[in-house]
Structure formats: C-alpha cells, structure tokens
Design a protein around this motif. Structure first.
Motif, mmCIF file in Angstrom:
data_model
loop_
_atom_site.group_PDB
_atom_site.id
_atom_site.type_symbol
_atom_site.label_atom_id
_atom_site.label_comp_id
_atom_site.label_asym_id
_atom_site.label_seq_id
_atom_site.Cartn_x
_atom_site.Cartn_y
_atom_site.Cartn_z
ATOM 1 N N SER A 183 0.939 -1.260 0.024
ATOM 2 C CA SER A 183 -0.301 0.047 -0.249
ATOM 3 C C SER A 183 0.913 1.173 0.052
ATOM 4 C CB SER A 183 -0.928 0.259 0.850
ATOM 5 O OG SER A 183 0.084 0.084 2.236
ATOM 6 N N LEU A 184 2.214 1.129 0.422
ATOM 7 C CA LEU A 184 3.054 2.410 0.054
ATOM 8 C C LEU A 184 3.446 2.250 -1.390
ATOM 9 C CD1 LEU A 184 5.718 1.251 2.672
ATOM 10 C CD2 LEU A 184 3.680 2.291 2.918
ATOM 11 N N LYS A 185 3.487 4.162 -1.546
ATOM 12 C CA LYS A 185 3.337 4.207 -2.670
ATOM 13 C C LYS A 185 4.417 3.564 -4.042
ATOM 14 C CE LYS A 185 1.525 8.838 -1.964
ATOM 15 N NZ LYS A 185 2.060 10.495 -2.213
ATOM 16 N N HIS A 186 5.752 3.304 -3.530
ATOM 17 C CA HIS A 186 6.296 3.591 -4.280
ATOM 18 C C HIS A 186 7.351 2.112 -3.697
ATOM 19 C CE1 HIS A 186 5.935 7.572 -5.308
ATOM 20 N NE2 HIS A 186 6.860 8.201 -3.720
ATOM 21 N N ASN A 187 7.881 1.049 -5.250
ATOM 22 C CA ASN A 187 8.555 0.337 -4.843
ATOM 23 C C ASN A 187 9.719 -0.214 -5.410
ATOM 24 O OD1 ASN A 187 7.111 -1.271 -6.685
ATOM 25 N ND2 ASN A 187 5.577 -0.951 -5.138
ATOM 26 N N ILE A 217 6.453 3.732 -9.646
ATOM 27 C CA ILE A 217 6.692 5.242 -8.710
ATOM 28 C C ILE A 217 4.629 5.255 -8.527
ATOM 29 C CG2 ILE A 217 7.227 7.106 -9.368
ATOM 30 C CD1 ILE A 217 9.432 6.472 -10.244
ATOM 31 N N ASP A 218 4.899 6.259 -6.916
ATOM 32 C CA ASP A 218 2.878 6.331 -7.865
ATOM 33 C C ASP A 218 2.379 5.263 -7.743
ATOM 34 O OD1 ASP A 218 3.442 8.754 -5.776
ATOM 35 O OD2 ASP A 218 4.189 9.408 -7.829
ATOM 36 N N ASN A 219 2.318 3.949 -7.528
ATOM 37 C CA ASN A 219 2.316 2.949 -8.006
ATOM 38 C C ASN A 219 1.340 2.749 -9.094
ATOM 39 O OD1 ASN A 219 1.779 2.100 -4.852
ATOM 40 N ND2 ASN A 219 0.055 3.987 -4.922
ATOM 41 N N GLU A 220 2.339 2.955 -9.767
ATOM 42 C CA GLU A 220 2.212 2.914 -11.195
ATOM 43 C C GLU A 220 3.384 2.161 -11.496
ATOM 44 O OE1 GLU A 220 1.169 5.607 -13.564
ATOM 45 O OE2 GLU A 220 -0.477 6.489 -12.393
ATOM 46 N N LYS A 221 3.698 1.321 -12.770
ATOM 47 C CA LYS A 221 4.994 1.019 -13.538
ATOM 48 C C LYS A 221 6.154 1.653 -14.301
ATOM 49 C CE LYS A 221 6.929 -3.046 -15.729
ATOM 50 N NZ LYS A 221 6.528 -3.829 -16.673
ATOM 51 N N ILE A 222 6.641 2.166 -13.855
ATOM 52 C CA ILE A 222 7.551 2.706 -14.320
ATOM 53 C C ILE A 222 7.740 2.887 -15.724
ATOM 54 C CG2 ILE A 222 9.670 1.445 -13.556
ATOM 55 C CD1 ILE A 222 11.021 4.282 -13.062
ATOM 56 N N ALA A 223 7.505 4.099 -16.197
ATOM 57 C CA ALA A 223 7.841 3.605 -18.073
ATOM 58 C C ALA A 223 7.948 5.235 -18.594
ATOM 59 C CB ALA A 223 6.403 4.037 -17.948
ATOM 60 N N LEU A 224 8.435 5.062 -19.616
ATOM 61 C CA LEU A 224 9.587 6.120 -20.124
ATOM 62 C C LEU A 224 8.454 8.110 -20.598
ATOM 63 C CD1 LEU A 224 11.655 4.141 -22.985
ATOM 64 C CD2 LEU A 224 12.098 6.063 -21.282
ATOM 65 N N SER A 225 7.207 7.620 -20.581
ATOM 66 C CA SER A 225 6.395 8.311 -20.606
ATOM 67 C C SER A 225 5.946 9.084 -19.660
ATOM 68 C CB SER A 225 5.092 8.094 -21.177
ATOM 69 O OG SER A 225 4.367 6.715 -20.355
ATOM 70 N N MET A 226 6.169 8.404 -18.340
ATOM 71 C CA MET A 226 6.175 8.830 -17.078
ATOM 72 C C MET A 226 6.814 10.223 -16.974
ATOM 73 S SD MET A 226 6.750 6.591 -14.162
ATOM 74 C CE MET A 226 5.063 5.738 -13.129
ATOM 75 N N ASN A 227 6.450 11.568 -16.201
ATOM 76 C CA ASN A 227 7.142 12.798 -15.991
ATOM 77 C C ASN A 227 7.717 12.880 -15.358
ATOM 78 O OD1 ASN A 227 7.278 15.583 -16.095
ATOM 79 N ND2 ASN A 227 5.736 15.991 -14.949
ATOM 80 N N LEU A 228 9.656 12.243 -14.824
ATOM 81 C CA LEU A 228 9.735 12.298 -14.484
ATOM 82 C C LEU A 228 10.857 13.284 -13.700
ATOM 83 C CD1 LEU A 228 11.651 8.807 -15.228
ATOM 84 C CD2 LEU A 228 10.161 9.171 -13.738
ATOM 85 N N ARG A 229 10.274 13.949 -12.325
ATOM 86 C CA ARG A 229 10.091 15.390 -11.780
ATOM 87 C C ARG A 229 11.431 15.530 -11.185
ATOM 88 N NH1 ARG A 229 5.619 14.071 -11.374
ATOM 89 N NH2 ARG A 229 5.849 14.072 -8.722
ATOM 90 N N THR A 230 12.257 14.378 -10.076
ATOM 91 C CA THR A 230 13.280 14.076 -9.566
ATOM 92 C C THR A 230 14.081 13.200 -9.951
ATOM 93 O OG1 THR A 230 12.048 12.404 -7.428
ATOM 94 C CG2 THR A 230 11.157 14.718 -7.624
ATOM 95 N N LYS A 231 15.222 13.916 -8.966
ATOM 96 C CA LYS A 231 16.457 12.955 -8.836
ATOM 97 C C LYS A 231 16.464 11.864 -8.431
ATOM 98 C CE LYS A 231 21.490 13.254 -8.112
ATOM 99 N NZ LYS A 231 22.939 13.373 -7.886
ATOM 100 N N TRP A 232 15.896 11.298 -7.552
ATOM 101 C CA TRP A 232 15.952 10.013 -7.168
ATOM 102 C C TRP A 232 14.513 9.458 -8.283
ATOM 103 C CZ3 TRP A 232 10.687 7.418 -6.344
ATOM 104 C CH2 TRP A 232 10.190 7.992 -6.199
#
Length: 261
Positions: A183-187, A217-232
């Motif tokens: 249930s945590l946001k990121h994994n 990230i934010d419970n969504e599978k990471i993808a190139l289409s994501m808007n990745l804003r932060t360094k982490w």
C-alpha cells in the motif's frame, strides 16, 4: 434461365476485369484515401434492398471466382503499396526520433548513467524531495521497508517506501491500524547477485548487489512516458532502463528527514 445468364455474364466480366489495369488503379486509389482519412465510414447501415441485391449477386457468382481474381497477387500488390506509402511518410523515422528523445531525457544528465546506484543515495534524494512536506507534517522519517525471499534458487529483495511514516497512517481516522507494504506509494524489486562487497567498516553488513526487474512510482509501473521530475525518480529510471546495479548499502532506520520531534 435468368440466374444462369447472370452467372455467365459475371464469369465473363470478372475474367476481363481481373486481367485489366483497373484493379491496380483502384488499389492505389483506396490506399491513398485510407492514408488521407484512416477512419471514414467504418460502419454503414444497409437497407433491405441492398441486402437483397447483395444476396442475388453472391448466389450468381461463379464457384472459381477466387482463382479468376488471383487474390494472392492482389495481396502482394497491397502490401507493396502500403510499404511504399509508409516509407514516403517518414512516420517511422519520426517515431524513432521521438523515442530516442524520451530515453535521453530520462537517462541522461547529472551523471545518472552509471554502472551502479547506491540505495542509500537514492533514498536520501527521496527524503530531500519530500523534506518540505515532512517539516509541515512533523514527520521524522519516511516509511521504508525491506523484504527478502528466496525463489527457484535465487534471492529477491524488495524496497517499499512512502514519504508518510506509518505512525501518520495510524493516526488517520480513516485508516486501519496499519498499512501493508504494497500500500506504500513506491517500490523497487531486485534480483540479488551471489556476490557481496565489504562495507565501509567492520560493524556494517556486507553490501549486497542486484538488478532491478520491476519498479513502481506513485503505484504505477515505471515507464518512459512518465514525467520524472526529481533526481531520485531519474536514478530509479537509470536502474530500470539502464540496467545499472543497485547497491544495497543501508538499512531502513538509516534514512530520516533529519528532524527530531
């Protein structure tokens, strides 16, 4: 007698038509029209009269109409024309350029393309990104959980993390007394290598090394289409897309916001 005459007439005209240049012209016209408007009159309602005429013509068609038309020849013509139009449109080149730009945006800059990424460094960047909110909410540390299991002769390691600590979830009137890891946001999910490295001092556990095979990230599978804003987030992207190695070099309690409330 009428039906037989119609069948003979169709047989004759089909043979003449198939041997002419007209089918090729119609194929060209049809493909041109398709590329001008990909969705046009896809569904049409036919009346009873149209259905009756269609049925009559079908009944009168010669049995060997497929042989007369040599359908494989026309299929090859259509495929060739489609390939030609695709190359002329340069659409494939545009798609490749767009994909390359997306990959470059995610993985380049700030030295993020490296062979290895420290889990401690990634989680510390995560706390920096959420420190302002933590100060407002008086959070001492993010919620971070490590889980490990062995399957099929391999060891799997997971990191679950959320800027909001477990104590805040428990104080929420609308929440249950606890939260599950998922249930945590990121994994981050890692397949560990067999090798380890010595830690910086003798008191710490050896550093484990692995490859990220899944991340959210934010419970969504990471993808190139994501808007990745932060360094982490970009560090995590380099782990997943760039196949960098993750160094498991910290424990959950090592990561705090630096506040002591």
């Amino acid at each position: 007698m009428t039906e037989q005459t119609l069948s003979q007439l169709l047989q004759e005209r089909v043979a003449v038509y198939a041997g002419s240049d007209r089918p090729r012209e119609l194929i060209d016209q049809g493909i041109d029209e398709m590329f001008k408007n990909l969705v046009k009159d896809m569904c049409r309602s036919y009346g009873d009269l149209s259905k009756a005429i269609e049925g009559a013509i079908k009944a009168a068609l010669p049995a060997n109409v497929g042989d007369v038309f040599e359908l494989t020849k026309y299929n090859a013509m259509i495929a060739a024309q489609l390939k030609e139009r695709w190359e002329q449109s340069a659409f494939a080149e545009h798609l490749l350029k767009q994909a390359d730009a997306s990959i470059a945006e995610v993985l380049s800059g700030e030295g993020l393309i490296t062979g290895e990424v420290s889990l401690r460094a990634l989680l510390e960047e995560f706390t920096k990104a959420n420190k302002e909110k933590a100060a407002e909410e008086r959070w001492e540390a993010p919620e971070i959980r490590f889980e490990e299991e062995g399957r099929y002769g391999s060891n799997y390691f997971s990191v679950f993390f959320d800027p909001k600590p477990e104590s805040s979830y428990r104080s929420d009137a609308f929440s249950s007394s606890g939260t599950s890891a998922y249930s945590l946001k990121h994994n981050i999910h890692v397949m560990l290598d067999k090798e380890t490295r010595p830690a910086g001092n003798d008191h710490d556990d050896p550093i484990r090394i692995g490859e990220v095979y899944c991340a959210r990230i934010d419970n969504e599978k990471i993808a190139l289409s994501m808007n990745l804003r932060t360094k982490w987030e970009r560090m995590l992207a380099s782990l997943y897309f760039g196949k960098a190695k993750l160094l498991v070099d910290c424990d959950p309690q090592d990561i705090t916001y630096g506040f002591d409330y």
